[in-house]
Write a protein that holds these residues in place. Structure first.
Motif: not given
Length: 125
Positions: A62-63, A68-69, A83-84, A89-90
């Motif tokens: 989903s991400v 990015t980690i 991003n985006s 994502d909450t």
């Protein structure tokens, strides 16, 4: 090892945020770090993980492509660049760590022995 997360906030859909997680001590290259998130009424879910060596990044579907980690070894800090961002994502985002996680378990919540306090991310539509 203790972890302290920060960087959450309220943003609009499409915006970016960067979360930080500072680790106490001096983790080895094999030390695993991860981000999980928990939305209201839902289970805590995996977001991203890596070893402190930085060679084994893995992401939830989903991400992938948006988050990015990354790891700053000099500062013992793990970042999650988001991003985006989308309303879905909450959640409260948690960083986690463990000195001994085999690669196949990097996505497993139960593999991590140390957890930060969580930071709230809210994405409005």
């Amino acid at each position: 090892v203790q972890l302290q997360a920060s960087g959450g906030g309220l943003v609009q859909a499409g915006d970016s945020l960067r979360l930080s997680c500072v680790l106490s001590g001096r983790p080895s290259g094999r030390f695993a770090v991860a981000w999980f998130r928990q939305a209201p009424g839902k289970d805590r879910e995996f977001v991203a993980a890596n070893r402190f060596s930085g060679n084994y990044a893995t992401y939830a579907e989903s991400v992938k492509g948006r988050f990015t980690i990354s790891i700053d070894n000099a500062k013992n800090t793990v970042f999650l660049q988001m991003n985006s961002l989308r309303p879905e994502d909450t959640a409260v985002y948690y960083c986690a760590g463990s000195p001994s996680v085999i690669l196949s378990n990097l996505r497993s919540r139960t593999a991590y022995s140390a957890w930060g306090q969580g930071t709230q991310v809210t994405v409005s539509s």
